[in-house]
Design a protein around this motif. Structure first.
Motif, short mmCIF file in Angstrom:
data_model
loop_
_atom_site.label_atom_id
_atom_site.label_comp_id
_atom_site.label_asym_id
_atom_site.label_seq_id
_atom_site.Cartn_x
_atom_site.Cartn_y
_atom_site.Cartn_z
N ASN A 278 0.84 -1.19 0.00
CA ASN A 278 0.00 0.00 0.00
C ASN A 278 0.88 1.25 0.00
O ASN A 278 2.05 1.22 0.41
N GLU A 279 0.31 2.35 -0.43
CA GLU A 279 1.05 3.60 -0.50
C GLU A 279 1.38 4.12 0.90
O GLU A 279 0.72 3.77 1.87
N ASN A 280 2.38 4.96 0.96
CA ASN A 280 2.84 5.48 2.24
C ASN A 280 1.80 6.33 2.95
O ASN A 280 1.53 6.14 4.13
N VAL A 281 1.24 7.29 2.23
CA VAL A 281 0.34 8.26 2.87
C VAL A 281 -0.86 7.56 3.53
O VAL A 281 -1.11 7.75 4.73
N PRO A 282 -1.61 6.75 2.80
CA PRO A 282 -2.74 6.09 3.47
C PRO A 282 -2.30 5.12 4.55
O PRO A 282 -3.02 4.93 5.54
N SER A 283 -1.14 4.48 4.37
CA SER A 283 -0.65 3.55 5.38
C SER A 283 -0.38 4.27 6.69
O SER A 283 -0.73 3.78 7.78
N VAL A 284 0.26 5.43 6.61
CA VAL A 284 0.54 6.21 7.82
C VAL A 284 -0.77 6.71 8.44
O VAL A 284 -0.94 6.68 9.66
N LEU A 285 -1.68 7.18 7.59
CA LEU A 285 -2.99 7.62 8.09
C LEU A 285 -3.69 6.48 8.83
O LEU A 285 -4.24 6.66 9.92
N GLY A 286 -3.67 5.29 8.22
CA GLY A 286 -4.31 4.13 8.83
C GLY A 286 -3.66 3.75 10.15
O GLY A 286 -4.34 3.40 11.12
N ALA A 287 -2.32 3.83 10.19
CA ALA A 287 -1.61 3.50 11.43
C ALA A 287 -2.00 4.46 12.55
O ALA A 287 -2.18 4.05 13.71
N LEU A 288 -2.15 5.73 12.23
CA LEU A 288 -2.53 6.72 13.24
C LEU A 288 -3.96 6.51 13.71
O LEU A 288 -4.24 6.58 14.92
N THR A 289 -4.87 6.25 12.78
CA THR A 289 -6.27 6.05 13.20
C THR A 289 -6.42 4.76 14.00
O THR A 289 -7.30 4.67 14.86
N TYR A 290 -5.57 3.80 13.72
CA TYR A 290 -5.63 2.52 14.44
C TYR A 290 -5.10 2.67 15.86
O TYR A 290 -5.79 2.32 16.83
#
Length: 917
Positions: free
Chosen positions: A174-186
């Protein structure tokens, strides 16, 4: 035309082309290396970006702890369970290492007399510290400074949860930006905000689960199963409770992934995959058996697992009414929090769900997971199943959080490719959802209004983002909205001006003092009594459970999630008023029970001497807040019975008679001692019930119209006795799931907490014999107040007067022959005794199958005696007695773990040989 020249079958043209082919191969290899380097740099930048944004985001939470001078130790469970276990574990590890360094011997204590009435260390603390890799850091912190290491580990868990999620995203390219966003929301989901410092161990499955899923995907892809095996082992070692949830959710994940990868279910292939996963899973479980087997077997024997909690078909209407708003509001007072349905997600995740739904033919696996887990949240049955078939609790909701966060990761690229109709639908869904939340009564809070506004703005931007060519600004916007959403949740959760969750945490520097100098047992420690074994008891004070673990004393309190079933049986049979089966503070001030437990000191608040049992009439010390009284008539560690009481005979007695019987004969399954000729002197005076305002009495049924209504019981008591109120089989019909009965006699007031089958703490207790104290003068009146309106039905209600005239003489008989020269060491108790006749030696510690006895060097059978204590029948003569302890199933667990580790390395060796061939 090119001429051919004989050059070994290769033309001149081919010779000329050869260098070009080599160049192409070199270029291709170089290109692959460059791509690999670029991917590595991209991944590295993603981890770096996550790290920076994590610390920016976590500061929006930590600022409340700093501003209000709070520790990260929650008030109740946090101090006496989680922090206490962390400090204890640090001391425990240092002692083992010190002994190894100085004495060159490995001695691992397995039993501690300072935990309750004596308890197994591993099985009691596995839920909190032992087995958790991060808890090992406790070894580096002194008890006085452990609060800071504890806080560091608490925050580290959150970071690792997001990091493991990021690893999962990177594995799936997966792309970096959404992956980091997902990690933060998780890692900053509402569940995580709620529990990360309240119950730190609850964050562990958030760390392990993404890595286990990577392991599953590796197996499906034909890669090595090593990650799956080891993460299964770590999860099982760390906490058996959450490991069960992980197992259920990873099974569901594997099924969905199988269908996604293979397009359906083919039984022949499915069987092969199933056997493969079972094999790898068994190796992982086997590696963990050293802690998992003893802990699992121990918890299966607790009364909490057999309580028979009520599982309704539906949640209360208030639960469903608040669910929509709770999606992005963290409110620990909401109906959902009672069942651990704590969502509190950032609005961006809901926007991602809308995008998922409008894309009809994409991400079918995510849609299936979303609908399945959403259904799980709607029906209590699934909370019951995922909580180990115990009470209803959605503590598995971290799995739902991961799913929603990954939905964001997967649909993020599609945000920029929505057609006009899809954009309008997404925006319309946001508006409709917001309207529903705000129109539900009680939902129009500032929190929900701001969250709804953020959701609508997000969806409006998504509807416009197709026309924006620069994604960088969009990335900044989404990061800002995510951090802002977390900060918003933190504000409404922690701020004193909102729900004031920060107020439930202890002041910085206070937690360790609460476990030591500020506890009620510390004045006892200050007495400096280093003589023979003794316990202390208390009543009428705010209990500080488990503090004896830190002061290295022996008490009568206990509060951990799993407890010895023998202790619970003791309390049930004697009707002792305790809150729940895994939490008890005292022996209700009963003289007989204190004698049997070897209680020498009794602690009360200054001025609350009415709670003192018979014979505790000498003030030994105090600190101005707590007063310590001493009894000169106690039993030692190791007293003896000349007579026995059969279990059948004992079962036929009333609770008042049972406690008298325990002073006259040993209750044992097997005994050759003569049967005790029991003598009872308790009396049951006639009572007259007078109903107060708001109560109607019909026999043993009390209809209470308003909270706090009361009845008065008049009777003619007996002097020089303890007075009890007996309530048999209390059944409540009303709207509450728990209530209390406030019982008052003179200056003595006691509260009996009662939980109905609808409450998560219900453990089947409905018989209570409440001790209202020892009095020289006859007592004449008791007031019984009902905390909740409803109908109360009892099988029987009566008063018992227990004269103390026989207690001293019966105690003296038990003290005639006692264990001498008693010594306690790691996993060992030794002593000697001289007997003129056969007797049952009783040791006042909780019975466990882990103890083995040796009399004069020969093995001798131990058994549970007097419901919860440890007994050993001895013949006449001079005897040396030795008891040795080993955690039940530990040896078996070690052997299974060693075997499984050998299997693991054999699999690796086999894999290498296959590669070589």
């Amino acid at each position: 035309m090119q001429s051919k020249i004989a050059t070994g079958g290769v033309t001149t043209a081919q010779k000329q082309d050869a260098p070009r082919e080599e160049d192409n191969a070199v270029k291709q290899e170089s290109s692959q290396e460059e791509a690999s380097v670029r991917r590595g740099k991209t991944a590295l930048s993603g981890y770096a970006m996550y790290t920076v944004l994590f610390f920016v985001t976590v500061s929006t939470i930590l600022i409340y702890f700093w501003k209000y001078h709070k520790s990260m130790v929650w008030d109740c469970d946090g101090v006496y369970q989680h922090f206490n276990s962390f400090v204890y574990y640090g001391k425990y590890l240092r002692e083992i290492l010190k002994n190894l360094w100085e004495n060159h011997t490995l001695s691992v204590p397995m039993w501690d007399m300072s935990i309750g009435y004596g308890a197994d260390i591993l099985t009691t603390l596995n839920y909190y510290a032992i087995g958790d890799p991060l808890a090992l850091l406790s070894v580096f912190a002194s008890p006085e400074k452990a609060e800071y290491m504890y806080a560091f580990v608490v925050v580290l868990r959150l970071y690792l949860a997001g990091f493991s999620f990021l690893l999962y995203c990177r594995y799936h390219k997966n792309e970096n930006v959404p992956s980091v966003l997902g990690a933060l929301t998780y890692c900053f989901s509402g569940f995580a905000l709620f529990v990360f410092s309240r119950h730190p161990a609850f964050v562990n499955p958030m760390v392990y689960f993404p890595l286990i899923l990577i392991g599953i995907d590796k197996i499906f892809s034909g890669e090595k199963p090593w990650l799956f095996i080891w993460m299964t082992a770590v999860s099982a070692i760390s906490n058996f409770y959450f490991f069960y949830m992980i197992c259920v959710l990873m099974f569901l994940y594997a099924v969905v992934r199988y269908i996604k990868l293979f397009g359906g279910i083919r039984l022949k292939e499915l069987l092969g995959w199933l056997l493969k996963f079972i094999g790898y899973f068994a190796v992982g479980i086997g590696i963990a058996a050293v802690t998992f087997l003893p802990s699992a077997m121990y918890v299966l024997n607790t009364g909490r697992m057999e309580a028979g909690n009520s599982v309704p078909a539906l949640y209360p209407l208030s639960y469903y009414g608040r669910l929509a708003g709770d999606f992005f509001c963290v409110d620990y007072t909401s109906p959902g929090s009672r069942y651990y349905t704590v969502l509190g997600l950032v609005p961006l995740l809901l926007a991602a769900v809308f995008v998922l739904l409008v894309k009809r033919k994409k991400n079918t696996d995510l849609k299936a997971g979303f609908f399945l887990l959403t259904v799980f949240l709607l029906f209590p049955f699934f909370g019951h199943v995922l909580n180990g078939f115990s009470y209803v609790s959605n503590r598995w909701i971290w799995g739902y959080d991961m799913l929603l966060s990954y939905i964001l990761v997967r649909v993020y690229p599609q945000l920029f490719r929505l057609d006009k109709t899809e954009k309008r639908v997404v925006l319309l869904l946001a508006v409709l959802y917001g309207a529903v939340v705000l129109l539900i009564p009680g939902h129009g809070t500032a929190h929900s209004r701001i969250a709804v506004a953020m959701l609508v703005i997000l969806c409006a931007v998504i509807a416009l983002c197709g026309s924006l060519k620069n994604r960088r600004w969009m990335t900044v916007f989404f990061y800002a909205m995510t951090i802002g959403g977390v900060g918003l949740n933190a504000w409404f959760l922690y701020s004193p001006q909102q729900t004031d969750y920060i107020g439930t945490f202890r002041t910085a520097g206070r937690p360790y003092k609460m476990l030591t100098t500020a506890s009620e047992c510390y004045p006892v420690k200050e007495l400096g009594d280093t003589g023979d074994f003794y316990r202390y008891d208390s009543y009428g004070i705010v209990a500080h459970e488990n503090t004896a673990m830190q002061t290295r004393m022996y008490g009568t309190d206990f509060y951990f999630s799993v407890s010895n079933g023998n202790v619970n049986r003791f309390f049930d049979e004697l009707g002792v008023c305790i809150r729940v089966e895994q939490m008890y503070d005292n022996l209700d001030g009963r003289t007989i029970l204190d004698r049997l437990a070897a209680v020498k000191y009794f602690v009360v608040k200054e001025g609350k001497e009415a709670f003192l049992p018979y014979s505790y009439d000498t003030k030994a010390g105090g600190n101005g807040k707590y007063a310590v009284y001493e009894s000169g008539d106690i039993l030692p560690f190791g007293y003896t019975y000349a007579f026995a009481v059969s279990p059948e005979q004992f079962a036929a007695l009333t609770p008042a008679q049972k406690q008298q019987a325990l002073l006259q004969g040993a209750v044992a399954e097997e005994s050759s001692l003569p049967e005790a000729k029991l003598v009872f002197n308790d009396q049951e005076p006639q009572i007259t019930v007078t109903a107060g305002e708001g109560v109607q009495v019909n026999g043993n049924t009390f209809t209470v119209s308003h909270d706090g209504a009361a009845v008065t019981l008049d009777f003619t008591g007996v002097g020089d006795s303890e007075t009890y109120l007996m309530l048999e089989h209390v059944v409540y019909e009303g709207s509450a799931d728990n209530f209390s009965l406030l019982v008052t006699m003179g200056s003595t007031e006691k509260k009996i907490p009662v939980y109905t089958p609808r409450h998560s703490f219900y453990s089947g207790k409905d018989d209570f014999m409440c001790n209202l104290g020892y009095n020289i003068e006859p007592q004449t009146q008791i007031t019984l107040k009902f905390s909740k309106a409803g109908t109360y039905t009892l099988d029987d209600l009566y008063v018992v007067c227990q004269p103390v005239e026989n207690i001293d003489g019966q105690t003296e008989k038990l003290r005639a022959d006692v264990l001498q020269e008693t010594e306690f060491s790691d996993n060992r108790i030794t002593g000697s005794i001289s007997l003129d006749s056969p007797k049952m030696l009783v040791l006042p510690m909780a019975y466990s199958d882990g103890w083995s006895a040796y009399v004069d060097g020969a093995p001798q059978k131990l058994q549970g005696v007097n419901l919860m204590y440890t007994g050993l029948e001895l013949e006449p003569g001079e005897h040396s007695v030795e008891l040795v302890y080993q955690t039940p199933y530990l040896k078996t667990g070690i052997l299974i773990s060693l075997f499984s580790i050998c299997v693991f390395f054999s699999l690796q060796l086999l894999d290498r040989r296959i590669k070589t061939v």
